[in-house]
Scaffold this motif. Structure first.
Motif, PDB file in Angstrom:
ATOM      1  N   GLY A   1       7.317 -13.832  22.593  1.00  0.00           N
ATOM      2  CA  GLY A   1       7.089 -15.059  23.336  1.00  0.00           C
ATOM      3  C   GLY A   1       6.149 -14.819  24.494  1.00  0.00           C
ATOM      4  O   GLY A   1       5.848 -13.667  24.853  1.00  0.00           O
ATOM      5  N   ASP A   2       5.648 -15.924  25.078  1.00  0.00           N
ATOM      6  CA  ASP A   2       4.814 -15.857  26.273  1.00  0.00           C
ATOM      7  C   ASP A   2       3.581 -14.974  26.077  1.00  0.00           C
ATOM      8  O   ASP A   2       3.132 -14.301  27.017  1.00  0.00           O
ATOM      9  N   GLY A   3       3.052 -14.934  24.844  1.00  0.00           N
ATOM     10  CA  GLY A   3       1.820 -14.185  24.587  1.00  0.00           C
ATOM     11  C   GLY A   3       1.995 -12.680  24.490  1.00  0.00           C
ATOM     12  O   GLY A   3       1.015 -11.950  24.365  1.00  0.00           O
ATOM     13  N   MET A   4       3.258 -12.196  24.547  1.00  0.00           N
ATOM     14  CA  MET A   4       3.511 -10.751  24.547  1.00  0.00           C
ATOM     15  C   MET A   4       4.023 -10.271  23.186  1.00  0.00           C
ATOM     16  O   MET A   4       4.893 -10.899  22.586  1.00  0.00           O
ATOM     17  N   PHE A   5       3.490  -9.145  22.742  1.00  0.00           N
ATOM     18  CA  PHE A   5       3.909  -8.548  21.469  1.00  0.00           C
ATOM     19  C   PHE A   5       4.453  -7.148  21.696  1.00  0.00           C
ATOM     20  O   PHE A   5       4.018  -6.449  22.618  1.00  0.00           O
ATOM     21  N   MET A   6       5.367  -6.770  20.814  1.00  0.00           N
ATOM     22  CA  MET A   6       5.812  -5.376  20.772  1.00  0.00           C
ATOM     23  C   MET A   6       5.156  -4.756  19.537  1.00  0.00           C
ATOM     24  O   MET A   6       5.069  -5.402  18.495  1.00  0.00           O
ATOM     25  N   VAL A   7       4.671  -3.535  19.653  1.00  0.00           N
ATOM     26  CA  VAL A   7       4.080  -2.847  18.513  1.00  0.00           C
ATOM     27  C   VAL A   7       5.108  -1.847  18.008  1.00  0.00           C
ATOM     28  O   VAL A   7       5.713  -1.124  18.809  1.00  0.00           O
ATOM     29  N   SER A   8       5.349  -1.829  16.688  1.00  0.00           N
ATOM     30  CA  SER A   8       6.387  -0.928  16.161  1.00  0.00           C
ATOM     31  C   SER A   8       6.020   0.511  16.503  1.00  0.00           C
ATOM     32  O   SER A   8       4.843   0.883  16.529  1.00  0.00           O
ATOM     33  N   GLY A   9       7.038   1.299  16.758  1.00  0.00           N
ATOM     34  CA  GLY A   9       6.803   2.645  17.278  1.00  0.00           C
ATOM     35  C   GLY A   9       7.329   3.740  16.381  1.00  0.00           C
ATOM     36  O   GLY A   9       7.225   3.659  15.158  1.00  0.00           O
ATOM     37  N   ARG A  10       7.947   4.751  17.012  1.00  0.00           N
ATOM     38  CA  ARG A  10       8.358   5.937  16.263  1.00  0.00           C
ATOM     39  C   ARG A  10       9.527   5.616  15.339  1.00  0.00           C
ATOM     40  O   ARG A  10      10.287   4.678  15.583  1.00  0.00           O
ATOM     41  N   SER A  11       9.668   6.392  14.267  1.00  0.00           N
ATOM     42  CA  SER A  11      10.777   6.210  13.334  1.00  0.00           C
ATOM     43  C   SER A  11      11.925   7.133  13.724  1.00  0.00           C
ATOM     44  O   SER A  11      11.709   8.225  14.253  1.00  0.00           O
ATOM     45  N   LEU A  12      13.144   6.686  13.446  1.00  0.00           N
ATOM     46  CA  LEU A  12      14.349   7.455  13.752  1.00  0.00           C
ATOM     47  C   LEU A  12      15.108   7.600  12.441  1.00  0.00           C
ATOM     48  O   LEU A  12      15.535   6.590  11.866  1.00  0.00           O
TER      49      LEU A  12
ATOM     50  N   VAL B   1       0.851  -1.207   0.000  1.00  0.00           N
ATOM     51  CA  VAL B   1       0.000   0.000   0.000  1.00  0.00           C
ATOM     52  C   VAL B   1       0.882   1.251   0.000  1.00  0.00           C
ATOM     53  O   VAL B   1       1.988   1.236   0.553  1.00  0.00           O
ATOM     54  N   ALA B   2       0.384   2.321  -0.620  1.00  0.00           N
ATOM     55  CA  ALA B   2       1.172   3.555  -0.716  1.00  0.00           C
ATOM     56  C   ALA B   2       1.263   4.252   0.644  1.00  0.00           C
ATOM     57  O   ALA B   2       2.300   4.802   1.006  1.00  0.00           O
ATOM     58  N   ARG B   3       0.181   4.218   1.408  1.00  0.00           N
ATOM     59  CA  ARG B   3       0.116   4.893   2.717  1.00  0.00           C
ATOM     60  C   ARG B   3      -0.634   4.041   3.715  1.00  0.00           C
ATOM     61  O   ARG B   3      -1.618   3.410   3.314  1.00  0.00           O
ATOM     62  N   PRO B   4      -0.259   4.039   4.977  1.00  0.00           N
ATOM     63  CA  PRO B   4       0.898   4.719   5.540  1.00  0.00           C
ATOM     64  C   PRO B   4       2.199   4.022   5.136  1.00  0.00           C
ATOM     65  O   PRO B   4       2.202   2.822   4.837  1.00  0.00           O
ATOM     66  N   LYS B   5       3.321   4.768   5.159  1.00  0.00           N
ATOM     67  CA  LYS B   5       4.603   4.191   4.760  1.00  0.00           C
ATOM     68  C   LYS B   5       5.095   3.189   5.806  1.00  0.00           C
ATOM     69  O   LYS B   5       5.717   2.192   5.482  1.00  0.00           O
ATOM     70  N   TYR B   6       4.846   3.496   7.075  1.00  0.00           N
ATOM     71  CA  TYR B   6       5.283   2.588   8.151  1.00  0.00           C
ATOM     72  C   TYR B   6       4.091   2.202   9.032  1.00  0.00           C
ATOM     73  O   TYR B   6       3.929   2.741  10.139  1.00  0.00           O
ATOM     74  N   PRO B   7       3.249   1.286   8.561  1.00  0.00           N
ATOM     75  CA  PRO B   7       2.111   0.861   9.399  1.00  0.00           C
ATOM     76  C   PRO B   7       2.631   0.225  10.687  1.00  0.00           C
ATOM     77  O   PRO B   7       3.748  -0.308  10.716  1.00  0.00           O
ATOM     78  N   LYS B   8       1.832   0.277  11.734  1.00  0.00           N
ATOM     79  CA  LYS B   8       2.255  -0.306  13.018  1.00  0.00           C
ATOM     80  C   LYS B   8       2.154  -1.825  12.933  1.00  0.00           C
ATOM     81  O   LYS B   8       1.062  -2.375  12.794  1.00  0.00           O
ATOM     82  N   THR B   9       3.312  -2.479  13.001  1.00  0.00           N
ATOM     83  CA  THR B   9       3.380  -3.937  12.899  1.00  0.00           C
ATOM     84  C   THR B   9       3.536  -4.544  14.293  1.00  0.00           C
ATOM     85  O   THR B   9       3.872  -3.844  15.248  1.00  0.00           O
ATOM     86  N   ILE B  10       3.296  -5.864  14.385  1.00  0.00           N
ATOM     87  CA  ILE B  10       3.448  -6.524  15.687  1.00  0.00           C
ATOM     88  C   ILE B  10       4.618  -7.503  15.621  1.00  0.00           C
ATOM     89  O   ILE B  10       4.838  -8.158  14.615  1.00  0.00           O
ATOM     90  N   HIS B  11       5.362  -7.559  16.735  1.00  0.00           N
ATOM     91  CA  HIS B  11       6.602  -8.332  16.823  1.00  0.00           C
ATOM     92  C   HIS B  11       6.503  -9.209  18.066  1.00  0.00           C
ATOM     93  O   HIS B  11       6.294  -8.690  19.169  1.00  0.00           O
ATOM     94  N   TYR B  12       6.645 -10.528  17.855  1.00  0.00           N
ATOM     95  CA  TYR B  12       6.363 -11.447  18.962  1.00  0.00           C
ATOM     96  C   TYR B  12       7.556 -11.610  19.893  1.00  0.00           C
ATOM     97  O   TYR B  12       8.683 -11.842  19.455  1.00  0.00           O
TER      98      TYR B  12
END
Ligand SMILES: Cc1cc2nc3c(=O)[nH]c(=O)nc-3n(C[C@H](O)[C@H](O)[C@H](O)COP(=O)(O)O)c2cc1C
Length: 183
Positions: free
Chosen positions: A161-172, A148-159
């Motif tokens: 373990g143990d049922g916990m995910f990290m959600v992608s955050g701010r860009s640097l 998709v053209a937009r958004p360029k950096y959609p918020k993705t999920i990163h596993y």
């Protein structure tokens, strides 16, 4: 200041620190049936040809479908699909039609028989290049990418373990620190 004092940690749980993410949904089609599985263990292996290594356990229904058809699509979901991503990774396509069960839309791909998932912001059509049975490791070439053209950096999920995910955050943006040929 964060403390640098460290303790021993169980080596079987270190994925919490190395998990690359994003968690993806791998679709397949074999002998007239489609399927979806959730996958966190993947890595980019080469720019050109565009190669991606994927760990697809032989205990998964998708394993035989992908080994048999030698194709798949890697679909990248954004955080709003997180609960479906977990549901898809906790049931088997041997028992249910996951497109129907999770209300996702299959779309015809251009280069492979496996369907794209419409609701995902990236769909990568893949052909199997090599299979290493010792590690259930599949090496795919991405032959077509839909993004998709937009958004360029959609918020993705990163596993983690143990049922916990990290959600992608701010860009640097550290582009100025790179050698041009490293960008
Ligand atoms: C967050 C998450 C990440 C997962 N990562 C992987 C993975 O990298 N490789 C794998 O073989 N299974 C992984 N799984 C497990 C499969 O998605 C799960 O076994 C699924 O039910 C397989 O579906 P299938 O039998 O229809 O192929 C993961 C599951 C979850 C919830």
């Amino acid at each position: 200041m964060p403390s640098h004092e460290k303790q021993d940690f169980p080596v079987g749980d270190i994925r919490r620190f190395l998990e690359p993410g994003p968690v993806v949904l791998v679709t397949s089609r074999h002998r007239g049936r489609t399927n979806i599985m959730t996958m966190g263990w993947h890595m980019v292996l080469e720019f050109s040809p565009s190669l991606v290594g994927c760990l697809i356990s032989s205990s998964n229904h998708s394993h035989d479908m992908i080994a048999g058809s030698r194709e798949c699509v890697i679909n990248v979901p954004a955080v709003r699909l997180a609960e479906k991503v977990v549901g898809i990774g906790n049931c088997s396509g041997a028992d249910i039609d996951k497109f129907e069960a999770f209300d996702l839309t299959p779309v015809e791909a251009d280069e492979v028989a496996a369907p794209l998932i419409e609701e995902c912001h990236v769909n990568l059509e893949c052909k199997l290049v090599e299979q290493r049975r010792s590690y259930d490791l599949f090496i795919f070439e991405v032959v077509k990418a839909h993004v998709v053209a937009r958004p360029k950096y959609p918020k993705t999920i990163h596993y983690r373990g143990d049922g916990m995910f990290m959600v992608s955050g701010r860009s640097l943006n550290l582009r100025r620190k790179f050698r041009p040929d490293m960008l």
